[in-house]
Design a protein around this motif. Structure first.
Motif, PDB file in Angstrom:
ATOM      1  N   PRO A  45       0.814  -1.226   0.000  1.00 55.79           N
ATOM      2  CA  PRO A  45       0.000   0.000   0.000  1.00 55.79           C
ATOM      3  C   PRO A  45       0.843   1.269   0.000  1.00 55.79           C
ATOM      4  CG  PRO A  45      -0.889  -1.603   1.543  1.00 55.79           C
ATOM      5  CD  PRO A  45       0.426  -2.156   1.063  1.00 55.79           C
ATOM      6  N   GLY A  46       0.522   2.173  -0.918  1.00 51.20           N
ATOM      7  CA  GLY A  46       1.195   3.458  -0.995  1.00 51.20           C
ATOM      8  C   GLY A  46       2.527   3.455  -1.700  1.00 51.20           C
ATOM      9  N   VAL A  47       2.966   2.302  -2.222  1.00 50.69           N
ATOM     10  CA  VAL A  47       4.284   2.185  -2.835  1.00 50.69           C
ATOM     11  C   VAL A  47       4.138   1.537  -4.213  1.00 50.69           C
ATOM     12  CG1 VAL A  47       6.608   1.211  -2.647  1.00 50.69           C
ATOM     13  CG2 VAL A  47       5.395   1.959  -0.588  1.00 50.69           C
ATOM     14  N   ILE A  48       4.743   2.161  -5.227  1.00 52.95           N
ATOM     15  CA  ILE A  48       4.814   1.540  -6.547  1.00 52.95           C
ATOM     16  C   ILE A  48       5.953   0.536  -6.533  1.00 52.95           C
ATOM     17  CG2 ILE A  48       5.203   1.944  -9.002  1.00 52.95           C
ATOM     18  CD1 ILE A  48       4.134   4.753  -8.627  1.00 52.95           C
ATOM     19  N   THR A  49       5.678  -0.697  -6.916  1.00 53.30           N
ATOM     20  CA  THR A  49       6.702  -1.736  -6.886  1.00 53.30           C
ATOM     21  C   THR A  49       6.887  -2.346  -8.262  1.00 53.30           C
ATOM     22  OG1 THR A  49       5.086  -3.447  -6.303  1.00 53.30           O
ATOM     23  CG2 THR A  49       6.208  -2.322  -4.492  1.00 53.30           C
ATOM     24  N   GLY A  50       8.051  -2.943  -8.486  1.00 52.53           N
ATOM     25  CA  GLY A  50       8.299  -3.680  -9.714  1.00 52.53           C
ATOM     26  C   GLY A  50       7.723  -5.080  -9.616  1.00 52.53           C
ATOM     27  N   ASP A  51       7.419  -5.679 -10.780  1.00 48.91           N
ATOM     28  CA  ASP A  51       6.808  -7.002 -10.797  1.00 48.91           C
ATOM     29  C   ASP A  51       7.684  -8.068 -10.143  1.00 48.91           C
ATOM     30  OD1 ASP A  51       4.523  -6.139 -11.933  1.00 48.91           O
ATOM     31  OD2 ASP A  51       4.822  -7.055 -13.896  1.00 48.91           O
ATOM     32  N   ASN A  52       9.003  -7.910 -10.191  1.00 49.27           N
ATOM     33  CA  ASN A  52       9.891  -8.916  -9.619  1.00 49.27           C
ATOM     34  C   ASN A  52       9.812  -8.982  -8.110  1.00 49.27           C
ATOM     35  OD1 ASN A  52      10.834  -9.682 -12.119  1.00 49.27           O
ATOM     36  ND2 ASN A  52      12.571  -8.280 -12.076  1.00 49.27           N
ATOM     37  N   ALA A  53       9.073  -8.071  -7.497  1.00 42.61           N
ATOM     38  CA  ALA A  53       8.957  -8.086  -6.038  1.00 42.61           C
ATOM     39  C   ALA A  53       8.083  -9.221  -5.542  1.00 42.61           C
ATOM     40  CB  ALA A  53       8.387  -6.755  -5.549  1.00 42.61           C
ATOM     41  N   VAL A  54       7.362  -9.901  -6.414  1.00 40.03           N
ATOM     42  CA  VAL A  54       6.410 -10.916  -5.987  1.00 40.03           C
ATOM     43  C   VAL A  54       6.658 -12.219  -6.740  1.00 40.03           C
ATOM     44  CG1 VAL A  54       4.725 -10.117  -7.676  1.00 40.03           C
ATOM     45  CG2 VAL A  54       3.938 -11.465  -5.741  1.00 40.03           C
ATOM     46  N   LEU A 141      13.531  -1.980  -4.564  1.00 39.97           N
ATOM     47  CA  LEU A 141      14.410  -2.560  -5.574  1.00 39.97           C
ATOM     48  C   LEU A 141      13.779  -3.735  -6.304  1.00 39.97           C
ATOM     49  CD1 LEU A 141      17.748  -2.527  -3.519  1.00 39.97           C
ATOM     50  CD2 LEU A 141      17.118  -0.954  -5.369  1.00 39.97           C
ATOM     51  N   ALA A 142      12.481  -3.974  -6.097  1.00 41.18           N
ATOM     52  CA  ALA A 142      11.806  -5.131  -6.690  1.00 41.18           C
ATOM     53  C   ALA A 142      12.569  -6.414  -6.354  1.00 41.18           C
ATOM     54  CB  ALA A 142      11.636  -4.972  -8.189  1.00 41.18           C
ATOM     55  N   SER A 143      12.982  -6.529  -5.107  1.00 45.92           N
ATOM     56  CA  SER A 143      13.723  -7.671  -4.526  1.00 45.92           C
ATOM     57  C   SER A 143      15.222  -7.568  -4.715  1.00 45.92           C
ATOM     58  CB  SER A 143      13.224  -9.014  -5.069  1.00 45.92           C
ATOM     59  OG  SER A 143      11.912  -9.259  -4.636  1.00 45.92           O
ATOM     60  N   GLN A 144      15.701  -7.383  -5.961  1.00 44.80           N
ATOM     61  CA  GLN A 144      17.144  -7.290  -6.165  1.00 44.80           C
ATOM     62  C   GLN A 144      17.434  -6.555  -7.468  1.00 44.80           C
ATOM     63  OE1 GLN A 144      19.407 -11.048  -6.110  1.00 44.80           O
ATOM     64  NE2 GLN A 144      20.909  -9.974  -4.846  1.00 44.80           N
ATOM     65  N   TYR A 145      18.450  -5.676  -7.422  1.00 45.05           N
ATOM     66  CA  TYR A 145      18.783  -4.844  -8.577  1.00 45.05           C
ATOM     67  C   TYR A 145      20.125  -5.259  -9.167  1.00 45.05           C
ATOM     68  CZ  TYR A 145      19.625  -0.732 -11.464  1.00 45.05           C
ATOM     69  OH  TYR A 145      19.879   0.099 -12.527  1.00 45.05           O
ATOM     70  N   SER A 146      20.122  -5.516 -10.471  1.00 42.13           N
ATOM     71  CA  SER A 146      21.367  -5.752 -11.201  1.00 42.13           C
ATOM     72  C   SER A 146      21.373  -4.860 -12.425  1.00 42.13           C
ATOM     73  CB  SER A 146      21.504  -7.228 -11.603  1.00 42.13           C
ATOM     74  OG  SER A 146      20.493  -7.591 -12.527  1.00 42.13           O
ATOM     75  N   ASP A 147      22.574  -4.619 -12.964  1.00 41.62           N
ATOM     76  CA  ASP A 147      22.664  -3.655 -14.050  1.00 41.62           C
ATOM     77  C   ASP A 147      23.927  -3.915 -14.861  1.00 41.62           C
ATOM     78  OD1 ASP A 147      22.005  -1.536 -15.643  1.00 41.62           O
ATOM     79  OD2 ASP A 147      22.097  -0.015 -14.078  1.00 41.62           O
ATOM     80  N   ASP A 148      23.922  -3.431 -16.099  1.00 42.78           N
ATOM     81  CA  ASP A 148      25.139  -3.379 -16.900  1.00 42.78           C
ATOM     82  C   ASP A 148      25.893  -2.133 -16.456  1.00 42.78           C
ATOM     83  OD1 ASP A 148      24.135  -5.579 -18.236  1.00 42.78           O
ATOM     84  OD2 ASP A 148      23.309  -4.396 -19.885  1.00 42.78           O
ATOM     85  N   SER A 149      26.994  -2.336 -15.773  1.00 41.06           N
ATOM     86  CA  SER A 149      27.607  -1.201 -15.085  1.00 41.06           C
ATOM     87  C   SER A 149      29.123  -1.322 -15.027  1.00 41.06           C
ATOM     88  CB  SER A 149      27.053  -1.101 -13.649  1.00 41.06           C
ATOM     89  OG  SER A 149      27.351  -2.274 -12.914  1.00 41.06           O
ATOM     90  N   ILE A 150      29.727  -0.211 -14.622  1.00 44.05           N
ATOM     91  CA  ILE A 150      31.160  -0.159 -14.315  1.00 44.05           C
ATOM     92  C   ILE A 150      31.285   0.139 -12.823  1.00 44.05           C
ATOM     93  CG2 ILE A 150      33.341   1.016 -14.761  1.00 44.05           C
ATOM     94  CD1 ILE A 150      32.280   1.764 -17.510  1.00 44.05           C
ATOM     95  N   GLN A 151      32.009  -0.696 -12.118  1.00 47.99           N
ATOM     96  CA  GLN A 151      32.143  -0.550 -10.668  1.00 47.99           C
ATOM     97  C   GLN A 151      33.614  -0.443 -10.276  1.00 47.99           C
ATOM     98  OE1 GLN A 151      29.884  -3.022  -7.552  1.00 47.99           O
ATOM     99  NE2 GLN A 151      31.897  -3.978  -7.554  1.00 47.99           N
ATOM    100  N   LEU A 152      33.915   0.557  -9.468  1.00 51.75           N
ATOM    101  CA  LEU A 152      35.275   0.757  -8.955  1.00 51.75           C
ATOM    102  C   LEU A 152      35.239   0.677  -7.440  1.00 51.75           C
ATOM    103  CD1 LEU A 152      38.260   1.535  -9.539  1.00 51.75           C
ATOM    104  CD2 LEU A 152      37.552   3.930  -9.264  1.00 51.75           C
TER     105      LEU A 152
END
Length: 288
Positions: A45-54, A141-152
């Motif tokens: 309630p009150g929060v927009i979530t991504g489908d992967n959250a369920v 974060l819809a449970s877990q967030y991953s991305d095409d990224s550069i990490q230092l």
């Protein structure tokens, strides 16, 4: 482990092959899942979530399966590939990154990876102490967030500083395909203390996401049985502060997360409204 092999260097005659390590693994998690809420109408309630959250599937199932491959060349390069499937869905590339050696205390990683957000996001879900993500991660974060990224990352014996910049492939970000501008970036800092029988970890993170017409061409946002017909364009900032305490086999975690949203919402009839909201969540767990 399915297989592993390593060849050791021999004095001055060493070459790349002799300094290389190869490995692989297979993981499968079976289980039974039941939820009193229907996936089609699931919401916080009150929060927009991504489908992967369920969870979309209930009952006895292959909850998570993955095949992983690793390769490393001493003092040159490391690489990692994970192919995985969740809840009988099609297999996807969960991780695919390269990590060149850039010197002691430094780590540079390029490719698809779990980003360093909060206490748990950088850890694969099958290594969590719980089956589901906590409510804060589900909402923000819809449970877990991953991305095409550069990490230092820079680290020493007691602290670690990480910064990353990513394409913005997942919720709460969304990519404008006509733009090359990154849609997600963040920083994280952690400090750890070790005693004879206990340890303490403090971790904080700050992340920015940008979404462009999120919901128009992908299933994001909670639904009420009729699908999502609201477009979300705007910025989301997420801050977290967490504590982990461990004494022998006993452990306690607590984490606070806060999300600030500044966005425009447009429905299927092109009615537009402004969304300016702040959501907060606290999660805690005790384990032994």
């Amino acid at each position: 482990t399915l297989f592993s092999a390593s060849l050791l260097a021999h004095g001055d005659e060493s070459n790349l092959l002799e300094r290389s390590d190869f490995g692989g693994s297979l993981f499968a998690q079976f289980g039974y899942y039941q939820d009193s809420r229907q996936a089609e109408t699931w919401s916080i309630p009150g929060v927009i979530t991504g489908d992967n959250a369920v969870h979309r599937e209930q009952g006895l199932q292959l909850m998570h399966g993955e095949v992983a491959f690793t390769v490393s060349i001493e003092s040159v390069l490391a690489g990692h590939l994970i192919l995985g499937s969740h809840h009988a869905e099609s297999a996807t590339v969960e991780e695919l990154w390269l990590q060149p050696d850039i010197g002691e205390n430094w780590q540079l990683r390029i490719g698809r990876q779990l980003t360093d957000i909060g206490l748990y996001n950088a850890t694969h879900d099958h290594d969590w102490l719980f089956v589901d993500a906590n409510l804060s991660q589900q909402a923000f974060l819809a449970s877990q967030y991953s991305d095409d990224s550069i990490q230092l990352r820079w680290s020493d014996d007691t602290q670690q500083f990480t910064t990353w910049i990513g394409r913005g492939n997942g919720y709460p970000a969304s990519v404008d395909k006509s733009s090359a501008i990154p849609h997600a970036y963040g920083v994280a800092y952690e400090w750890q203390w070790f005693g004879e029988q206990n340890s303490v970890l403090l971790k904080s993170s700050l992340t920015h996401f940008n979404a462009y017409q999120r919901g128009d061409d992908e299933k994001t946002g909670h639904t009420h049985g009729n699908g999502n017909d609201i477009s979300f364009t705007g910025d989301t900032n997420l801050v977290s502060l967490g504590l982990q305490w461990q004494w022998m086999a006993l452990g306690w975690d607590i984490e606070w997360m806060a999300q600030q949203i500044d966005a425009d919402l447009i429905d299927s009839q092109q009615f537009q409204t402004k969304l300016d909201a702040t959501n907060q969540g606290i999660s805690s767990q005790l384990y032994w």
